[in-house]
Design a protein around this motif. Structure first.
Motif, short mmCIF file in Angstrom:
data_model
loop_
_atom_site.label_atom_id
_atom_site.label_comp_id
_atom_site.label_asym_id
_atom_site.label_seq_id
_atom_site.Cartn_x
_atom_site.Cartn_y
_atom_site.Cartn_z
N ILE A 161 -9.53 0.30 5.27
CA ILE A 161 -9.30 -1.14 5.42
C ILE A 161 -8.34 -1.68 4.37
CG2 ILE A 161 -11.47 -1.61 6.62
CD1 ILE A 161 -12.56 -2.63 3.87
N PRO A 162 -7.74 -2.84 4.64
CA PRO A 162 -6.79 -3.45 3.71
C PRO A 162 -7.49 -4.45 2.79
CG PRO A 162 -6.69 -4.62 5.78
CD PRO A 162 -7.78 -3.58 5.92
N TRP A 163 -6.68 -5.19 2.07
CA TRP A 163 -7.15 -6.04 0.97
C TRP A 163 -7.19 -7.51 1.33
CZ3 TRP A 163 -3.00 -9.03 0.99
CH2 TRP A 163 -1.77 -8.45 1.38
N ASN A 164 -6.72 -7.89 2.53
CA ASN A 164 -6.61 -9.33 2.80
C ASN A 164 -7.93 -10.03 3.11
OD1 ASN A 164 -6.46 -7.86 5.18
ND2 ASN A 164 -5.05 -9.26 6.19
N LYS A 187 -13.02 3.89 3.17
CA LYS A 187 -12.17 3.72 1.99
C LYS A 187 -11.66 2.28 1.95
CE LYS A 187 -7.86 4.17 1.01
NZ LYS A 187 -7.81 2.99 0.11
N GLU A 190 -7.24 -0.16 -2.36
CA GLU A 190 -7.23 0.06 -3.81
C GLU A 190 -7.13 -1.26 -4.58
OE1 GLU A 190 -5.23 1.33 -1.53
OE2 GLU A 190 -3.11 1.27 -2.09
N GLY A 220 -4.44 5.39 -0.73
CA GLY A 220 -4.20 5.80 0.65
C GLY A 220 -3.72 7.23 0.82
N PHE A 238 -8.61 1.96 11.53
CA PHE A 238 -7.70 1.59 10.43
C PHE A 238 -7.18 0.17 10.64
CE2 PHE A 238 -3.19 1.10 9.26
CZ PHE A 238 -3.26 1.27 7.88
N GLU A 241 -0.83 -1.63 7.66
CA GLU A 241 0.57 -1.70 8.06
C GLU A 241 0.88 -0.70 9.18
OE1 GLU A 241 3.20 -0.75 4.83
OE2 GLU A 241 4.93 -1.64 5.83
N THR A 244 1.90 2.82 8.14
CA THR A 244 0.78 3.67 7.73
C THR A 244 0.06 4.20 8.96
OG1 THR A 244 0.51 2.16 5.85
CG2 THR A 244 -1.24 3.76 6.21
N LEU A 263 -3.10 -3.79 13.43
CA LEU A 263 -1.90 -3.77 12.59
C LEU A 263 -1.30 -5.16 12.43
CD1 LEU A 263 -0.58 -0.47 14.18
CD2 LEU A 263 -2.10 -0.76 12.20
N CYS A 296 -2.95 -10.88 9.39
CA CYS A 296 -2.22 -10.09 10.38
C CYS A 296 -1.77 -10.98 11.53
CB CYS A 296 -3.09 -8.96 10.88
SG CYS A 296 -4.74 -9.49 11.34
N GLN A 343 3.16 -7.27 -3.28
CA GLN A 343 3.23 -8.28 -2.23
C GLN A 343 4.05 -9.49 -2.70
OE1 GLN A 343 2.09 -7.91 0.98
NE2 GLN A 343 1.75 -5.82 0.31
N LYS A 346 7.66 -8.62 -2.60
CA LYS A 346 8.13 -8.54 -1.21
C LYS A 346 8.40 -9.94 -0.66
CE LYS A 346 6.46 -7.28 3.43
NZ LYS A 346 5.34 -6.77 4.24
N GLU A 393 7.32 -8.85 9.25
CA GLU A 393 6.08 -9.43 8.73
C GLU A 393 6.24 -9.63 7.22
OE1 GLU A 393 2.40 -6.96 8.65
OE2 GLU A 393 1.48 -8.70 9.60
N PHE A 395 3.95 -11.52 5.28
CA PHE A 395 2.59 -11.48 4.73
C PHE A 395 2.47 -12.34 3.48
CE2 PHE A 395 -1.47 -8.96 4.73
CZ PHE A 395 -1.65 -9.02 6.09
P1 NAI Z 1 -1.27 -0.17 3.91
O1 NAI Z 1 -1.26 0.03 5.37
O2 NAI Z 1 -0.48 0.80 3.09
O3 NAI Z 1 -2.77 -0.14 3.34
C1 NAI Z 1 -3.93 -0.40 4.10
C2 NAI Z 1 -4.98 0.66 3.80
O4 NAI Z 1 -4.48 1.94 4.19
C3 NAI Z 1 -5.35 0.78 2.32
O5 NAI Z 1 -6.72 1.09 2.20
C4 NAI Z 1 -4.51 1.97 1.87
O6 NAI Z 1 -5.03 2.62 0.74
C5 NAI Z 1 -4.58 2.85 3.10
N1 NAI Z 1 -3.50 3.84 3.22
C6 NAI Z 1 -2.22 3.74 2.78
N2 NAI Z 1 -1.53 4.86 3.06
C7 NAI Z 1 -2.38 5.70 3.69
C8 NAI Z 1 -2.26 7.02 4.23
N3 NAI Z 1 -1.14 7.70 4.18
N4 NAI Z 1 -3.34 7.57 4.84
C9 NAI Z 1 -4.50 6.90 4.91
N5 NAI Z 1 -4.68 5.67 4.41
C10 NAI Z 1 -3.63 5.06 3.81
O7 NAI Z 1 -0.77 -1.64 3.60
P2 NAI Z 1 -0.27 -2.24 2.18
O8 NAI Z 1 0.65 -1.24 1.54
O9 NAI Z 1 -1.45 -2.68 1.43
O10 NAI Z 1 0.56 -3.50 2.64
C11 NAI Z 1 1.89 -3.36 3.12
C12 NAI Z 1 2.17 -4.34 4.23
O11 NAI Z 1 1.35 -4.04 5.35
C13 NAI Z 1 1.86 -5.79 3.92
O12 NAI Z 1 2.91 -6.42 3.25
C14 NAI Z 1 1.64 -6.35 5.27
O13 NAI Z 1 2.87 -6.67 5.88
C15 NAI Z 1 1.00 -5.22 6.03
N6 NAI Z 1 -0.46 -5.34 6.07
C16 NAI Z 1 -1.05 -5.75 7.22
C17 NAI Z 1 -2.42 -5.94 7.26
C18 NAI Z 1 -3.10 -6.39 8.49
O14 NAI Z 1 -4.17 -7.01 8.41
N7 NAI Z 1 -2.58 -6.10 9.66
C19 NAI Z 1 -3.27 -5.77 6.08
C20 NAI Z 1 -2.55 -5.28 4.93
C21 NAI Z 1 -1.20 -5.10 4.95
#
Ligand code: NAI
Ligand code: MG
Length: 490
Positions: A161-164, A187, A190, A220, A238, A241, A244, A263, A296, A343, A346, A393, A395
């Motif tokens: 999951i993410p941090w939002n 997980k 972070e 991640g 998941f 992003e 990812t 996503l 999102c 963030q 960005k 996006e 964000f």
């Molecule tokens: P992210 O997709 O990298 O992180 C989300 C989760 O995935 C975290 O728990 C992270 O540790 C995990 N993760 C990262 N890489 C991974 C991998 N290779 N394998 C498995 N798990 C992995 O998103 P991040 O870097 O926090 O934010 C980047 C952008 O993504 C933001 O600026 C935003 O545009 C978008 N985002 C969208 C979200 C949504 O609710 N749809 C939530 C968070 C970010």
């Protein structure tokens, strides 16, 4: 202004280790990482940095609990009662959990208290009620056979999951998984591991058996990737992003894991000239700036019909100047800091792109203060479909206003994106609203409202905004396998 007591500002953080098989343990490597309070950039505490070895142990515990434990086989109503008990314990500690959320994420305490935590409780209660209502069907096949289906838990699920919305995303993931009888390796992000760890403690207190919920905090590409690759994990859920998700999809192909993805988006929010403009303007403000723009489904492309365009822009500007940005522990605060430096950087980069691409800054565009990741509520007008601020996006608290002339044009422009998470339309013309809802390619459409979420209503993306649905019965179905049983009646 309300007085902020030290106890509200600094909730006690009690859980900082991995939670595996009902035990709280440090990472096998002994490593830890810092989690910070984004309003001050101060370190809150060190948290165990899980990696492959910890994930292996967590999957073993989840596997054991699923394959040999009581959880998936217990009377479904009793399982539901345990989920209700978890919701009760969260309710008892709701103020502290809200404070932990605000400390770790930076979101305003009024949002944590009035939105995040109540929605967590509601989601868990909703799914608690499903536990004993997961039914199969009888099917009239040809021949002298009795054919029926069973809905069985999918097994061990990896949840990333993410941090939002850290606590709420935990509930969206745990609710249906627990109701279905799955076991979990989670997980958290972070940036924000603390509320999930507290919820794991409450799950243990509620009597959810050891090994059913396991939490491995970490990064991640290490801990997250280990969950995705592990052959003992049956499904990955998941949220994060799209880039990812694509890595996860490739890695998960090897073991044919079931996948659900929630996503990003670039959701169109459409104001017609015949709308109730007071409601539409407040709705458009909320649609984008809520949660510091870190949603999102943020209404980040605001399309306004030509005739009311200037008035809407003027009034949005006034609304932005009114917005209270500051200490997230102040109950009056409407907007806190962004979650972290990455963030924050960005967002400011996209503000520069907006200016360079020729859009006009109507309000905001700058950092607030010199400590913490605060960004002014930012409004761009004169945005065109090809600009980076209209396509990507961001964000963050950056709203782009685009002009339009008629309904056919607006459907086409709304759909000219690889995203398809949400859309909204503001109009008094019922037929026009439903026509738009039917033709926009998005998983959720709001008419004369925005961000109306309910645990009973499915949520998810068309196109590159997701795979599968969360919430509602559809969300539950994604945690079950369908089994067909055929019996000879001769
Ligand atoms: P992210 O997709 O990298 O992180 C989300 C989760 O995935 C975290 O728990 C992270 O540790 C995990 N993760 C990262 N890489 C991974 C991998 N290779 N394998 C498995 N798990 C992995 O998103 P991040 O870097 O926090 O934010 C980047 C952008 O993504 C933001 O600026 C935003 O545009 C978008 N985002 C969208 C979200 C949504 O609710 N749809 C939530 C968070 C970010
Ligand atoms: Mg990332």
């Amino acid at each position: 202004m309300a007085t902020i007591t030290e106890t509200v500002r600094r909730p006690q953080v009690r859980q900082t280790q991995c939670f595996i098989g009902g035990k709280w343990i440090p990472a096998a490597s002994g490593k830890t990482f810092e989690t910070i309070h984004p309003a001050t950039e101060e370190v809150i505490c060190e948290v165990a940095e899980g990696d492959k070895e910890d994930v292996d142990a967590a999957v073993d515990a989840a596997r054991e609990a699923f394959d040999h434990g009581e959880w998936s086989k217990m009377d479904a109503r009793d399982r539901g009662a345990l989920i209700h008990k978890l919701a009760d314990l969260i309710e008892e500690e709701k103020d502290e959990l809200a404070a932990i959320e605000t400390l770790d994420n930076g979101k305003p305490i009024s949002d944590s208290r009035n939105a995040d935590i109540p929605l967590v409780i509601d989601c868990l209660r909703y799914y608690a009620g499903w536990a004993d209502k997961i039914e199969g069907r009888t099917i009239p096949i040809r021949g002298n056979y009795f054919c029926y289906t069973r809905r069985e838990p999918i097994g061990v699920v990896g949840q990333i999951i993410p941090w939002n919305f850290p606590a709420l995303m935990t509930a969206w993931k745990w609710g249906p998984a627990l109701a279905a009888g799955c076991t979990i390796v989670m997980k958290p992000a972070e940036q924000t591991p603390l509320s999930c760890l507290r919820m794991a403690r409450l799950a243990q207190k509620a009597g959810i058996p050891d090994g059913v919920i396991n939490v491995v905090p970490g990064y991640g590409p290490t801990a997250g990737a280990a969950i995705v690759k592990h052959p003992g994990v049956d499904k990955i859920a998941f949220t994060g992003e799209g880039a990812t998700a694509k890595i996860i999809q490739r890695e998960a192909a090897e073991t044919m894991k079931r996948l659900t993805f929630e996503l990003g988006g670039k959701s169109p929010n459409v104001i017609f000239a015949d709308a109730d403009l007071d409601a539409a303007i407040e709705g458009a403000h909320f649609a984008l700036y809520f949660n510091q723009g870190q949603c999102c489904c943020a209404g980040s492309r605001l399309f306004v019909e030509e005739r009311v365009h200037d008035e809407v822009v003027d009034r949005l500007r006034e609304r932005n100047l009114d917005r209270k940005v500051g200490d997230p522990f102040d109950p009056e605060t409407q907007q806190g800091p962004q979650v972290d430096e990455a963030q924050f950087d960005k967002i400011l980069k996209y503000v520069e792109y907006g200016k360079k691409d020729g859009a006009k800054i109507v309000s905001g565009g700058k950092r607030v203060g010199d400590k913490g990741y605060f960004v002014e509520p930012t409004l761009f007008s004169g945005v065109t479909d090809d600009m980076r601020i209209a396509k990507d996006e961001i964000f963050g608290p950056v709203l782009s206003v685009l002009k339009f002339k008629n309904v056919d044009e607006i459907v086409k422009r709304s759909n000219a994106t690889n995203f398809g998470l949400a859309a909204a339309v503001w109009t008094r013309d019922v037929a026009k609203a439903h026509r738009y809802a039917a033709n926009v390619r998005a998983g959720t459409v709001w008419i004369n409202c925005y961000d109306v979420f309910d645990a009973a209503a499915p949520f998810g993306g068309f196109k590159q905004s997701g795979l599968g649905r969360e919430l509602g019965e559809a969300g539950l179905a994604n945690y079950t396998e369908l089994k067909t049983v055929t019996v000879s009646m001769t």
